[in-house]
Design a protein around this motif. Structure first.
Motif, PDB file in Angstrom:
ATOM      1  N   GLY A  21       4.072 -15.337 -15.020  1.00  0.00           N
ATOM      2  CA  GLY A  21       3.226 -14.195 -14.687  1.00  0.00           C
ATOM      3  C   GLY A  21       2.838 -14.185 -13.217  1.00  0.00           C
ATOM      4  N   ALA A  22       2.509 -15.346 -12.659  1.00  0.00           N
ATOM      5  CA  ALA A  22       2.125 -15.421 -11.247  1.00  0.00           C
ATOM      6  C   ALA A  22       3.292 -15.062 -10.343  1.00  0.00           C
ATOM      7  N   ILE A  23       4.482 -15.571 -10.667  1.00  0.00           N
ATOM      8  CA  ILE A  23       5.662 -15.268  -9.844  1.00  0.00           C
ATOM      9  C   ILE A  23       6.020 -13.786  -9.946  1.00  0.00           C
ATOM     10  N   THR A  24       6.006 -13.261 -11.176  1.00  0.00           N
ATOM     11  CA  THR A  24       6.319 -11.838 -11.382  1.00  0.00           C
ATOM     12  C   THR A  24       5.339 -10.943 -10.643  1.00  0.00           C
ATOM     13  N   TYR A  25       4.068 -11.308 -10.697  1.00  0.00           N
ATOM     14  CA  TYR A  25       3.021 -10.531 -10.037  1.00  0.00           C
ATOM     15  C   TYR A  25       3.251 -10.471  -8.531  1.00  0.00           C
ATOM     16  N   ARG A  26       3.591 -11.607  -7.923  1.00  0.00           N
ATOM     17  CA  ARG A  26       3.813 -11.651  -6.479  1.00  0.00           C
ATOM     18  C   ARG A  26       5.089 -10.909  -6.083  1.00  0.00           C
ATOM     19  N   ILE A  27       6.123 -11.000  -6.903  1.00  0.00           N
ATOM     20  CA  ILE A  27       7.352 -10.257  -6.613  1.00  0.00           C
ATOM     21  C   ILE A  27       7.096  -8.758  -6.705  1.00  0.00           C
ATOM     22  N   ALA A  28       6.293  -8.349  -7.679  1.00  0.00           N
ATOM     23  CA  ALA A  28       5.971  -6.931  -7.829  1.00  0.00           C
ATOM     24  C   ALA A  28       5.216  -6.403  -6.610  1.00  0.00           C
ATOM     25  N   ILE A  29       4.279  -7.206  -6.085  1.00  0.00           N
ATOM     26  CA  ILE A  29       3.551  -6.805  -4.885  1.00  0.00           C
ATOM     27  C   ILE A  29       4.496  -6.695  -3.699  1.00  0.00           C
ATOM     28  N   ALA A  30       5.390  -7.687  -3.553  1.00  0.00           N
ATOM     29  CA  ALA A  30       6.343  -7.657  -2.447  1.00  0.00           C
ATOM     30  C   ALA A  30       7.272  -6.450  -2.544  1.00  0.00           C
ATOM     31  N   LEU A  31       7.730  -6.137  -3.756  1.00  0.00           N
ATOM     32  CA  LEU A  31       8.593  -4.968  -3.947  1.00  0.00           C
ATOM     33  C   LEU A  31       7.870  -3.682  -3.573  1.00  0.00           C
TER      34      LEU A  31
ATOM     35  N   GLY B  61       6.064   4.554   0.930  1.00  0.00           N
ATOM     36  CA  GLY B  61       5.226   4.782   2.101  1.00  0.00           C
ATOM     37  C   GLY B  61       4.042   3.847   2.215  1.00  0.00           C
ATOM     38  N   LEU B  62       4.109   2.695   1.563  1.00  0.00           N
ATOM     39  CA  LEU B  62       3.003   1.740   1.598  1.00  0.00           C
ATOM     40  C   LEU B  62       3.124   0.822   2.807  1.00  0.00           C
ATOM     41  N   GLN B  63       1.959   0.362   3.294  1.00  0.00           N
ATOM     42  CA  GLN B  63       1.904  -0.554   4.425  1.00  0.00           C
ATOM     43  C   GLN B  63       1.168  -1.815   4.009  1.00  0.00           C
ATOM     44  N   ALA B  64       1.171  -2.813   4.904  1.00  0.00           N
ATOM     45  CA  ALA B  64       0.486  -4.074   4.610  1.00  0.00           C
ATOM     46  C   ALA B  64      -1.002  -3.846   4.355  1.00  0.00           C
ATOM     47  N   SER B  65      -1.577  -2.815   4.980  1.00  0.00           N
ATOM     48  CA  SER B  65      -3.000  -2.522   4.791  1.00  0.00           C
ATOM     49  C   SER B  65      -3.301  -1.998   3.386  1.00  0.00           C
ATOM     50  N   ASP B  66      -2.252  -1.626   2.643  1.00  0.00           N
ATOM     51  CA  ASP B  66      -2.432  -1.124   1.280  1.00  0.00           C
ATOM     52  C   ASP B  66      -2.381  -2.232   0.236  1.00  0.00           C
ATOM     53  N   LEU B  67      -2.445  -3.483   0.675  1.00  0.00           N
ATOM     54  CA  LEU B  67      -2.318  -4.607  -0.245  1.00  0.00           C
ATOM     55  C   LEU B  67      -3.365  -4.567  -1.348  1.00  0.00           C
ATOM     56  N   ASN B  68      -4.617  -4.289  -0.986  1.00  0.00           N
ATOM     57  CA  ASN B  68      -5.686  -4.254  -1.994  1.00  0.00           C
ATOM     58  C   ASN B  68      -5.454  -3.137  -3.010  1.00  0.00           C
ATOM     59  N   LEU B  69      -4.940  -1.998  -2.547  1.00  0.00           N
ATOM     60  CA  LEU B  69      -4.635  -0.888  -3.452  1.00  0.00           C
ATOM     61  C   LEU B  69      -3.532  -1.278  -4.427  1.00  0.00           C
ATOM     62  N   VAL B  70      -2.476  -1.883  -3.909  1.00  0.00           N
ATOM     63  CA  VAL B  70      -1.373  -2.326  -4.766  1.00  0.00           C
ATOM     64  C   VAL B  70      -1.859  -3.366  -5.762  1.00  0.00           C
TER      65      VAL B  70
END
Length: 308
Positions: A253-263, A271-280
């Motif tokens: 779950g932790a690995i999948t979660y991080r891959i999903a954020i990176a994707l 159109g997402l940026q690094a500043s949208d991390l909290n939103l994602v």
């Protein structure tokens, strides 16, 4: 998303697997909502980085960080058990105090570890094996080292939770009153469980600081959310009563979660940026929380279709 970004996501996912295991212990095993995690994660990074730049061996520094995290968990448990402070409030009090303590330990808001030895230097013997794969050597070596650490930790934790002591700890979380009536020392198991939980999280913080090359006093923000999302996502993917499978689910779950954020952050058309991390992060956590509810009707439909 390129290969380097993918390996980076897997690397962070493996580090946060330790956070997920710690959160699983407190939330699922002990039924103890613990926000100390947001303070013990940077505590591990602060202790490890401070000791490393002072010339202490990285492995010993990581061990000291783990012990420091365990002590923070004991403080939270002590406030709850000894003074009957609500577990959520007790963990918030400890988390707030740890922010100042981390600043005291570091002496400044952040510490750079560039050029310093890290615990990953102990795994250089894996270099020939990594080079055979053709993957970027530096990133692949960290992933291989972290995979070994996480697997060994998961197996040891599974062994603990299936032992007599672990069964008593699980009984404490399931029904403390009944466990006490059957001769279980509930308070002792609460202390041990909270110490182990936050020790794992602090170890993750120490590894994160060494992998990233720096430690920052604010790097623990949202750690408990990431850990809980990994646990919930893992439980959605793997439904089993086996402790070993549940722990494996936390890691996946932790690995999948991080891959999903990176994707999400590396997909151009979104159109997402690094500043949208909290939103994602908020969206992914929300989806993870909704999956068990959404999955139920679909499973019923599939079951009826199969019977028909």
């Amino acid at each position: 998303m390129n290969l380097v970004s993918f390996l980076g996501a897997v690397e962070i996912g493996l580090i946060f697997s330790l956070v997920a295991l710690g959160v699983f212990l407190s939330f699922r095993v002990l039924d103890f909502p613990d926000l100390t995690v947001d303070g013990s994660f940077p505590l591990g990074g602060a202790v490890a980085s401070t000791l490393i730049v002072s010339g202490i061996d990285p492995l010993l520094s990581t061990a000291c960080a783990t012990i420091a995290g365990g002590m923070s968990g004991i403080v939270t448990a002590w406030l709850n058990v000894r003074f009957k402070i609500l577990h959520l409030l007790a963990s918030i009090l400890t988390m707030i105090a740890l922010f100042s303590i981390n600043l005291r330990i570091m002496g400044r808001p952040n510490i750079a570890l560039i050029g310093e030895g890290t615990v990953f230097d102990l795994f250089t013997w894996l270099t020939p094996l990594v080079e055979v794969t053709g993957l970027p050597a530096r990133s692949a070596l960290k992933v291989a080292a972290l995979l070994m650490i996480v697997v060994v930790t998961g197996l040891l934790l599974a062994r603990l939770l299936t032992s007599e002591f672990g069964l008593a700890m699980r009984a404490t979380g399931a029904n403390a009153r009944m466990a006490r009536a059957n001769g279980v020392f509930v308070d002792r198991h609460t202390f041990c469980g909270m110490a182990l939980s936050n020790g794992l999280v602090a170890a993750a913080g120490a590894l994160f600081a060494q992998a990233a090359g720096f430690a920052d006093v604010t790097m623990g923000t949202g750690t408990v959310i990431s850990g809980l999302a990994a646990v919930i996502l893992g439980e959605t993917l793997f439904r089993s009563r086996s402790i070993l499978v549940k722990l494996l689910a936390c890691i996946v779950g932790a690995i999948t979660y991080r891959i999903a954020i990176a994707l999400a952050l590396n997909t151009g058309w979104l159109g997402l940026q690094a500043s949208d991390l909290n939103l994602v992060t908020a969206v992914l956590v929300g989806v993870a929380l909704m999956l068990p509810t959404i999955g139920g009707p679909f499973r019923n439909i599939l079951t009826r279709s199969a019977r028909a």
